[in-house]
Motif scaffolding. Sequence first.
Motif, mmCIF file in Angstrom:
data_model
loop_
_atom_site.group_PDB
_atom_site.id
_atom_site.type_symbol
_atom_site.label_atom_id
_atom_site.label_comp_id
_atom_site.label_asym_id
_atom_site.label_seq_id
_atom_site.Cartn_x
_atom_site.Cartn_y
_atom_site.Cartn_z
ATOM 1 N N ALA A 100 0.794 -1.187 0.124
ATOM 2 C CA ALA A 100 -0.045 0.099 -0.069
ATOM 3 C C ALA A 100 0.900 0.991 -0.013
ATOM 4 N N LYS A 101 1.783 1.255 0.731
ATOM 5 C CA LYS A 101 2.831 2.449 0.652
ATOM 6 C C LYS A 101 3.515 2.615 -0.441
ATOM 7 N N ILE A 102 4.023 1.480 -1.213
ATOM 8 C CA ILE A 102 4.756 1.534 -2.496
ATOM 9 C C ILE A 102 3.858 2.234 -3.505
ATOM 10 N N ARG A 103 2.396 1.808 -3.511
ATOM 11 C CA ARG A 103 1.496 2.533 -4.404
ATOM 12 C C ARG A 103 1.205 3.794 -4.025
ATOM 13 N N TYR A 104 1.018 4.062 -2.805
ATOM 14 C CA TYR A 104 0.826 5.642 -2.498
ATOM 15 C C TYR A 104 2.307 6.321 -3.012
ATOM 16 N N LEU A 105 3.453 5.987 -2.721
ATOM 17 C CA LEU A 105 4.518 6.601 -3.055
ATOM 18 C C LEU A 105 4.888 6.620 -4.642
ATOM 19 N N ASN A 106 4.327 5.532 -5.304
ATOM 20 C CA ASN A 106 4.253 5.858 -6.714
ATOM 21 C C ASN A 106 3.208 6.877 -7.372
ATOM 22 N N LYS A 107 2.149 6.869 -6.732
ATOM 23 C CA LYS A 107 1.158 8.034 -7.103
ATOM 24 C C LYS A 107 1.782 9.324 -6.855
ATOM 25 N N GLU A 108 2.328 9.622 -5.741
ATOM 26 C CA GLU A 108 2.989 10.556 -5.308
ATOM 27 C C GLU A 108 4.037 11.174 -6.129
ATOM 28 N N ASP A 109 5.008 10.250 -6.604
ATOM 29 C CA ASP A 109 5.875 10.670 -7.526
ATOM 30 C C ASP A 109 5.661 10.769 -8.714
ATOM 31 N N ALA A 110 4.490 10.105 -9.332
ATOM 32 C CA ALA A 110 3.888 10.305 -10.521
ATOM 33 C C ALA A 110 3.409 11.913 -10.505
ATOM 34 N N ARG A 111 2.516 12.081 -9.545
ATOM 35 C CA ARG A 111 2.006 13.490 -9.437
ATOM 36 C C ARG A 111 3.127 14.467 -9.505
ATOM 37 N N TYR A 112 4.092 14.400 -8.706
ATOM 38 C CA TYR A 112 5.261 15.132 -8.228
ATOM 39 C C TYR A 112 6.032 15.448 -9.590
ATOM 40 N N ASN A 113 6.037 14.503 -10.555
ATOM 41 C CA ASN A 113 6.709 14.642 -11.579
ATOM 42 C C ASN A 113 5.859 14.895 -13.013
ATOM 43 N N ASP A 114 4.656 15.234 -12.828
ATOM 44 C CA ASP A 114 3.544 15.515 -13.715
ATOM 45 C C ASP A 114 3.567 14.430 -14.786
ATOM 46 N N MET A 115 3.213 13.380 -14.518
ATOM 47 C CA MET A 115 2.902 12.196 -15.315
ATOM 48 C C MET A 115 2.057 11.287 -14.530
ATOM 49 N N SER A 116 1.244 10.342 -15.300
ATOM 50 C CA SER A 116 0.193 9.430 -14.736
ATOM 51 C C SER A 116 0.873 8.475 -14.060
ATOM 52 N N LEU A 117 0.344 7.785 -13.204
ATOM 53 C CA LEU A 117 0.841 6.500 -12.597
ATOM 54 C C LEU A 117 1.123 5.147 -13.652
ATOM 55 N N GLU A 118 0.446 5.281 -14.550
ATOM 56 C CA GLU A 118 0.559 4.297 -15.523
ATOM 57 C C GLU A 118 1.776 4.524 -16.236
ATOM 58 N N GLU A 119 2.135 6.112 -16.944
ATOM 59 C CA GLU A 119 3.048 6.139 -17.639
ATOM 60 C C GLU A 119 4.381 5.846 -16.544
ATOM 61 N N LEU A 120 4.515 6.170 -15.179
ATOM 62 C CA LEU A 120 5.507 6.137 -14.314
ATOM 63 C C LEU A 120 5.736 4.340 -14.350
ATOM 64 N N LEU A 121 4.605 3.771 -14.003
ATOM 65 C CA LEU A 121 4.909 2.375 -13.999
ATOM 66 C C LEU A 121 5.597 1.694 -15.194
ATOM 67 N N ALA A 122 5.061 2.162 -16.357
ATOM 68 C CA ALA A 122 5.705 1.637 -17.692
ATOM 69 C C ALA A 122 7.126 2.188 -17.838
ATOM 70 N N LYS A 123 7.497 3.182 -17.494
ATOM 71 C CA LYS A 123 8.842 3.750 -17.484
ATOM 72 C C LYS A 123 9.740 2.734 -16.315
ATOM 73 N N LEU A 124 9.264 2.651 -15.302
ATOM 74 C CA LEU A 124 9.730 1.666 -14.144
ATOM 75 C C LEU A 124 10.148 0.138 -14.560
ATOM 76 N N ASP A 125 9.206 -0.224 -15.536
ATOM 77 C CA ASP A 125 9.420 -1.556 -16.259
ATOM 78 C C ASP A 125 10.410 -1.435 -17.153
ATOM 79 N N THR A 126 10.949 -0.538 -17.789
ATOM 80 C CA THR A 126 12.095 -0.409 -18.600
ATOM 81 C C THR A 126 13.636 -0.397 -18.040
ATOM 82 N N ILE A 127 13.544 -0.297 -16.649
ATOM 83 C CA ILE A 127 15.030 -0.141 -15.725
ATOM 84 C C ILE A 127 15.134 -1.612 -15.279
ATOM 85 N N ASN A 128 16.245 -1.965 -15.478
ATOM 86 C CA ASN A 128 16.729 -3.314 -14.837
ATOM 87 C C ASN A 128 17.015 -3.152 -13.452
#
Length: 128
Positions: A100-128
């Motif tokens: 739950a905290k990881i989901r919250y932090l991802n949402k906050e990081d996405a908001r703080y960086n002007d992107m959707s949560l889906e965009e953030l998660l897709a970008k994270l999937d590209t990082i090893n």
Amino acid sequence: MNLKAQLLELIKAEELDLLSSHKTLSLPVIERIYKKMRLNLRFGSIQVDKDIILNGHHRYLASRLANFPVDQVPGIKTAAKELIEWQNVELVEDDWDTEAKIRYLNKEDARYNDMSLEELLAKLDTIN
């Protein structure tokens, strides 16, 4: 080289210009932040008193590994904060964040960086 080995090399090389006030840090937390820094996401500032980190240890170590600048703001050191030499800091495999905290932090990081949560998660999937 895995994340823990990289951190131990960084500590051994004495390349850390700030000092720790925590005895234990979570490798999974550092790794999540590190991956986001590799994507050039913005992060909140860490709090320091002179050269001692008061808040932001995980962000600081991740920033050093990612060669990613993180802002510092002054904080107030309390008597409860003691200086811990980096070589005495325990890097643990325990994940201190719940799902739950990881989901919250991802949402906050996405908001703080002007992107959707889906965009953030897709970008994270590209990082090893």
